[in-house]
Design an enzyme around this catalytic site. Structure first.
Site, short mmCIF file in Angstrom:
data_model
loop_
_atom_site.label_atom_id
_atom_site.label_comp_id
_atom_site.label_asym_id
_atom_site.label_seq_id
_atom_site.Cartn_x
_atom_site.Cartn_y
_atom_site.Cartn_z
N SER A 161 0.86 -1.22 -0.05
CA SER A 161 -0.18 -0.14 -0.06
C SER A 161 0.85 1.25 -0.03
O SER A 161 1.92 1.31 0.65
CB SER A 161 -0.84 -0.07 1.39
OG SER A 161 -1.24 1.44 1.55
N SER A 162 0.42 2.44 -0.72
CA SER A 162 1.14 3.56 -0.59
C SER A 162 1.50 3.99 0.89
O SER A 162 2.23 5.11 1.15
CB SER A 162 0.52 4.56 -1.38
OG SER A 162 -0.64 4.92 -0.83
N CYS A 163 0.55 3.57 2.01
CA CYS A 163 0.84 4.16 3.06
C CYS A 163 2.12 3.48 3.99
O CYS A 163 2.35 3.95 5.17
CB CYS A 163 -0.34 4.15 4.07
SG CYS A 163 -0.58 2.10 4.61
N TYR A 202 -1.38 -0.81 10.21
CA TYR A 202 -1.48 -1.35 8.90
C TYR A 202 -0.26 -1.23 8.04
O TYR A 202 0.22 -2.35 7.34
CB TYR A 202 -2.67 -0.62 8.08
CG TYR A 202 -2.97 -1.09 6.99
CD1 TYR A 202 -3.56 -2.32 6.57
CD2 TYR A 202 -2.68 -0.30 5.79
CE1 TYR A 202 -3.79 -2.99 5.43
CE2 TYR A 202 -2.78 -0.72 4.38
CZ TYR A 202 -3.55 -2.00 4.07
OH TYR A 202 -3.74 -2.23 3.00
N LYS A 234 2.50 -4.16 6.53
CA LYS A 234 2.58 -4.15 4.94
C LYS A 234 4.15 -4.18 4.86
O LYS A 234 4.63 -4.95 3.94
CB LYS A 234 2.01 -3.29 4.39
CG LYS A 234 0.48 -3.24 3.93
CD LYS A 234 -0.02 -4.48 3.21
CE LYS A 234 -1.38 -4.93 3.16
NZ LYS A 234 -1.69 -6.03 2.01
N HIS A 294 -13.18 3.37 2.48
CA HIS A 294 -12.08 4.37 2.07
C HIS A 294 -13.09 5.60 1.50
O HIS A 294 -14.43 5.56 1.37
CB HIS A 294 -11.19 4.15 0.86
CG HIS A 294 -10.21 2.99 1.50
ND1 HIS A 294 -10.24 1.78 1.37
CD2 HIS A 294 -9.28 3.22 2.15
CE1 HIS A 294 -9.27 1.17 1.90
NE2 HIS A 294 -8.51 2.03 2.50
O1 GFB Z 1 -9.67 6.80 2.11
P1 GFB Z 1 -9.47 7.37 3.59
O2 GFB Z 1 -10.25 6.87 4.30
O3 GFB Z 1 -7.99 7.09 3.96
O4 GFB Z 1 -9.40 8.84 3.53
P2 GFB Z 1 -6.61 7.66 3.83
C1 GFB Z 1 -8.96 9.70 2.66
C2 GFB Z 1 -9.31 11.25 2.95
O5 GFB Z 1 -10.46 11.58 2.62
C3 GFB Z 1 -8.98 11.66 4.31
C4 GFB Z 1 -11.31 12.15 3.54
O6 GFB Z 1 -8.51 12.99 4.54
C5 GFB Z 1 -10.51 11.77 4.90
O7 GFB Z 1 -10.75 12.52 5.89
N1 GFB Z 1 -12.76 12.00 3.62
C6 GFB Z 1 -13.58 12.83 3.57
C7 GFB Z 1 -13.41 10.57 4.25
N2 GFB Z 1 -14.86 12.32 3.54
C8 GFB Z 1 -14.62 11.03 3.93
C9 GFB Z 1 -15.52 9.81 4.25
O8 GFB Z 1 -16.88 10.00 4.17
N3 GFB Z 1 -15.02 8.66 4.59
C10 GFB Z 1 -13.69 8.52 4.39
N4 GFB Z 1 -13.14 7.43 4.68
N5 GFB Z 1 -12.72 9.38 4.24
C11 GFB Z 1 -5.92 5.09 4.20
C12 GFB Z 1 -5.23 4.25 5.31
O9 GFB Z 1 -5.77 6.38 4.21
O10 GFB Z 1 -5.58 4.77 2.75
C13 GFB Z 1 -5.05 3.07 4.67
O11 GFB Z 1 -5.84 4.65 6.39
C14 GFB Z 1 -4.75 2.50 3.35
O12 GFB Z 1 -4.09 2.27 5.55
C15 GFB Z 1 -5.58 3.42 2.51
O13 GFB Z 1 -3.15 3.15 3.12
C16 GFB Z 1 -5.22 3.32 1.01
O14 GFB Z 1 -6.32 7.62 2.12
O15 GFB Z 1 -6.06 8.77 4.41
#
Ligand code: GFB
Length: 312
Positions: free
Chosen positions: A108-110, A137, A141, A180
């Protein structure tokens, strides 16, 4: 891989695993092995060993993982580290003991440092502190990557590791608490449109930048690397473009036909400020993403509308 090679896709019900199965079938691979969670618990090393004893897969795509968005990662850190370590330990070790010809491990890119220079090159791995919301996580990875490299060095196996950027597409998890951002926003906008709600709430500030890759592109890249790349050094898979969460939200609203307001819930975390992969390595190997974000969003919105009764 030959068309009749025995290929095990671990995690075939998930976003990536299901796309890999579609891509393999479309390219004529005829001997694809899959197991549901009920049939095989990948966290159980003994069960995995027995499965490899019985089936003897020649190739393995390790697409099984405990995954989730920023909220799920922050809320269940123990699950994210334990389950991922267990799954990958079982599968990587069994692939070695059972003479698997090649394994593709999905990272993952994280895994890259929170403040890594952008776009992020493969060599930035282990050069800085991780984003705290997904550290458990990411550590799992990273352990998987290093394990593949260690087995390659000690035992001479052909285990490769690929690092996808944020993925989306059909068969994603659309649960608002654990998903996500893209599936969450698709669901929120489709529902708000259907119910004529006045506004949609975005988490955080809307300013973080993310790169999104359509999952069928990801599957195609995995097949491409499985057939052409034989080195344990990691390979990024992305589009090379990013956008703010606000801009992506506006694009989804437009595709859905939603014209209400956007609100922000500042109590939710932003996470990494920017996450964009440097994709020059895979481009140099001869692969590029094909599906643009607007096109991929249209396909995913269509899929969600057809497959989710709540959205009708
Ligand atoms: O996709 P996401 O949950 O994960 O959130 P990450 C990306 C961004 O979208 C964050 C915003 O800045 C969230 O605050 N966001 C806005 C939202 N509205 C929403 C919503 O309704 N739901 C969600 N989920 N986000 C994950 C990692 O990071 O990415 C994992 O936690 C993994 O480990 C994955 O690497 C690919 O991109 O921040």
């Amino acid at each position: 891989m030959d068309k009749d090679s025995k290929i095990f896709v671990a995690g075939h019900h998930g976003l990536v695993g299901s796309a890999i199965v579609r891509a393999l079938a479309a390219e004529g691979y005829a001997s694809i092995l899959t197991r549901t969670h009920a049939e095989l618990d990948l966290e159980d090393q003994g069960a995995v060993r027995a499965f490899f004893d019985a089936e003897r897969p020649e190739y393995v795509f390790l697409a099984a993982a405990k995954v989730g968005g920023i909220h799920a990662n922050s809320t269940y850190p123990a699950d994210f580290i334990y389950k991922n370590l267990q799954i990958q330990n079982s599968l990587i070790h069994a692939s070695y003991t059972h003479g698997v010809k090649k394994l593709c491990f999905l990272g993952s890119s994280c895994i890259y440092p929170k403040m890594a220079p952008q776009p992020m090159k493969e060599e930035y791995l282990l050069t800085g502190t991780l984003e705290p919301t997904n550290e458990p996580y990411a550590i799992a990875k990273i352990a998987g990557i290093i394990m593949c490299q260690a087995y390659a060095r000690q035992y001479g196996v052909n285990f490769i590791s690929v690092m996808p950027t944020n993925l989306y597409g059909p068969h994603d998890n659309f649960d608002l608490q654990s998903s996500h951002v893209l599936p969450a926003l698709i669901r929120k906008f489709v529902d708000a449109h259907a119910k004529s709600l006045p506004s949609v709430v975005l988490w955080g500030s809307g300013t973080p930048r993310r790169e999104f890759l359509y999952v069928d592109d990801m599957a195609e890249a995995c097949l491409f690397l499985m057939n052409t790349y034989n080195d344990s050094s990691i390979v990024n898979i992305g589009t090379g473009d990013d956008a703010t969460i606000l801009d992506v939200a506006k694009l989804i609203a437009e595709k859905v036909g939603y014209t209400g307001e956007l609100e922000f819930d500042a109590s939710k975390p932003d996470g990494t400020p920017k996450k964009l992969l440097d994709v020059s390595k895979i481009a140099g190997l001869g692969w590029r993403a094909k599906v643009s974000l607007p096109a991929g969003l249209e396909r995913t919105i269509d899929w969600y509308r057809k497959n989710n009764k709540n959205s009708k």
